[in-house]
Write an enzyme that holds these catalytic residues in place. Sequence first.
Site, PDB file in Angstrom:
ATOM      1  N   ARG A 101       1.208  -1.178  -0.263  1.00  0.00           N
ATOM      2  CA  ARG A 101       0.222   0.248   0.070  1.00  0.00           C
ATOM      3  C   ARG A 101       0.801   1.193   0.152  1.00  0.00           C
ATOM      4  O   ARG A 101       2.082   1.282   1.068  1.00  0.00           O
ATOM      5  CB  ARG A 101      -0.806  -0.271   1.131  1.00  0.00           C
ATOM      6  CG  ARG A 101      -2.061   1.329   1.448  1.00  0.00           C
ATOM      7  CD  ARG A 101      -2.182   0.993   2.569  1.00  0.00           C
ATOM      8  NE  ARG A 101      -3.665   0.512   2.287  1.00  0.00           N
ATOM      9  CZ  ARG A 101      -5.083   0.259   2.724  1.00  0.00           C
ATOM     10  NH1 ARG A 101      -5.166   1.393   4.121  1.00  0.00           N
ATOM     11  NH2 ARG A 101      -5.640  -0.271   1.737  1.00  0.00           N
ATOM     12  N   HIS A 128      -7.515   0.656  -6.303  1.00  0.00           N
ATOM     13  CA  HIS A 128      -7.838   0.123  -4.884  1.00  0.00           C
ATOM     14  C   HIS A 128      -8.294  -1.528  -5.650  1.00  0.00           C
ATOM     15  O   HIS A 128      -9.624  -1.673  -4.999  1.00  0.00           O
ATOM     16  CB  HIS A 128      -8.704   0.690  -4.119  1.00  0.00           C
ATOM     17  CG  HIS A 128      -8.257   0.180  -2.788  1.00  0.00           C
ATOM     18  ND1 HIS A 128      -7.326  -1.269  -2.138  1.00  0.00           N
ATOM     19  CD2 HIS A 128      -9.482   0.461  -1.094  1.00  0.00           C
ATOM     20  CE1 HIS A 128      -6.900  -1.100  -0.911  1.00  0.00           C
ATOM     21  NE2 HIS A 128      -8.649  -0.776  -0.307  1.00  0.00           N
ATOM     22  N   GLN A 131     -10.313  -3.572  -3.052  1.00  0.00           N
ATOM     23  CA  GLN A 131     -11.436  -3.324  -2.846  1.00  0.00           C
ATOM     24  C   GLN A 131     -12.606  -3.691  -3.817  1.00  0.00           C
ATOM     25  O   GLN A 131     -13.812  -4.224  -3.692  1.00  0.00           O
ATOM     26  CB  GLN A 131     -11.855  -1.831  -1.623  1.00  0.00           C
ATOM     27  CG  GLN A 131     -12.513  -1.251  -1.435  1.00  0.00           C
ATOM     28  CD  GLN A 131     -13.287  -1.857  -0.525  1.00  0.00           C
ATOM     29  OE1 GLN A 131     -12.142  -1.816   0.637  1.00  0.00           O
ATOM     30  NE2 GLN A 131     -14.616  -2.619  -0.125  1.00  0.00           N
ATOM     31  N   ASP A 223     -17.681   6.840  -0.511  1.00  0.00           N
ATOM     32  CA  ASP A 223     -16.833   6.801   0.061  1.00  0.00           C
ATOM     33  C   ASP A 223     -16.007   8.288   0.961  1.00  0.00           C
ATOM     34  O   ASP A 223     -16.833   9.037   0.468  1.00  0.00           O
ATOM     35  CB  ASP A 223     -14.845   6.352  -0.624  1.00  0.00           C
ATOM     36  CG  ASP A 223     -13.623   6.097  -0.029  1.00  0.00           C
ATOM     37  OD1 ASP A 223     -13.394   5.788   1.012  1.00  0.00           O
ATOM     38  OD2 ASP A 223     -12.648   6.189  -0.807  1.00  0.00           O
ATOM     39  N   CYS A 263     -16.065   1.598   1.090  1.00  0.00           N
ATOM     40  CA  CYS A 263     -15.375   0.199   1.499  1.00  0.00           C
ATOM     41  C   CYS A 263     -14.891   0.582   2.982  1.00  0.00           C
ATOM     42  O   CYS A 263     -13.933  -0.577   3.423  1.00  0.00           O
ATOM     43  CB  CYS A 263     -14.258   0.758   0.543  1.00  0.00           C
ATOM     44  SG  CYS A 263     -13.875   3.211   1.143  1.00  0.00           S
ATOM     45  N   ARG A 291     -12.899  -8.769   1.854  1.00  0.00           N
ATOM     46  CA  ARG A 291     -12.206  -8.852   1.885  1.00  0.00           C
ATOM     47  C   ARG A 291     -11.395  -9.772   1.791  1.00  0.00           C
ATOM     48  O   ARG A 291      -9.898 -10.734   1.286  1.00  0.00           O
ATOM     49  CB  ARG A 291     -11.409  -7.968   2.580  1.00  0.00           C
ATOM     50  CG  ARG A 291     -12.074  -6.066   1.882  1.00  0.00           C
ATOM     51  CD  ARG A 291     -11.634  -5.850   1.029  1.00  0.00           C
ATOM     52  NE  ARG A 291     -10.163  -5.415   0.643  1.00  0.00           N
ATOM     53  CZ  ARG A 291      -9.240  -4.394   1.325  1.00  0.00           C
ATOM     54  NH1 ARG A 291      -9.818  -3.315   1.984  1.00  0.00           N
ATOM     55  NH2 ARG A 291      -8.269  -4.343   1.185  1.00  0.00           N
TER      56      ARG A 291
END
Length: 310
Positions: A101, A128, A131, A223, A263, A291
């Site tokens: 990340r 992402h 996700q 988000d 998310c 996830r």
Amino acid sequence: MTRHFLTLDSIGRAGILANLELARHLKSIKGMAQNAVPGGRLGLIFDKPSTRTRVSFEAAGWGLGMLPITLRGDELQLGRGETVADTARVLSRYLTALAIRTFDQSRVEELARYSTIPIINALTDDHHPCQALADVMTIQEEFGDFAGLRVAFVGDGNNVCHSLIQAAGYLGFTLAISTPEGYEPKAEIVEAARANCKINGGAIELGNDVRAAAAGADAVYTDVWASMGQEKEREERARIFTGYRVDAGLMALARPRAIFLHCLPAHRGDEVTDEVIDGPQSRAWDEAENRWFTEQALLYTLITGEERLG
Ligand code: CP
Ligand code: NVA
């Protein structure tokens, strides 16, 4: 050639669908597949904070029989000038797969260029993709199929939005995006997904009117307004995005069966009200759980080349 997962383009429609199928199986056995990658070593590097990605990847790796090794970026020699290329070469000698990340997408691409093990994008400023796999798994669990679905994305045209755009193009659902002016997703990502929609169905709609995006939606997604790395813009964004809150009034414009997705982490009271995220339409917690299984399926397929457990 080493397979990597840098954006959803890395696996495309067939890869996403195979991932979902394997993830459903892994969920049914609670992620217990410890003969799948015995002795594997999963590296995880975080240049930004994480709750879900870190814990779900550690759980996913352990469930495959792998040792998870989590590192903060600033603990590595990278921060003292060792190059990305040399880091990739060395970590490839120890690890079986590496998720990172970080900020720039180019850093993940550079790691992949010099690495002989799969590199996984665990979030960058632009994408992402891990996700998005959990998002579409959650949508599939609810509706079964993607054809004919309308998903509204309300808020910032950010990394999460970009990966969802790619997912819509590959899976052929309509993504109606509503952002303030100047916060639209990147045009090249939208155009590439629109080309995929011509093949797979669906559409990518852009606009500034939240009500128009939410009208008739099967799912409403939002988000945070200020992503990691944008902390200084937080107050300004709170002012600009104030009309982009998902509340009960907005959810009422969606279809009665509509679900709410986020998310996470959520900034309650900003982009979503407590009433919506805690309400009966919210699937945010299932989405977080998924996830684990989509990442487990991803690791297994990238490492072994197989789409089904042997
Ligand atoms: N959604 C997500 O990636 O959460 P974390 O930042 O907690 O990993
Ligand atoms: N857009 C958010 C997603 C967090 C999972 C961020 O980048 O901070």
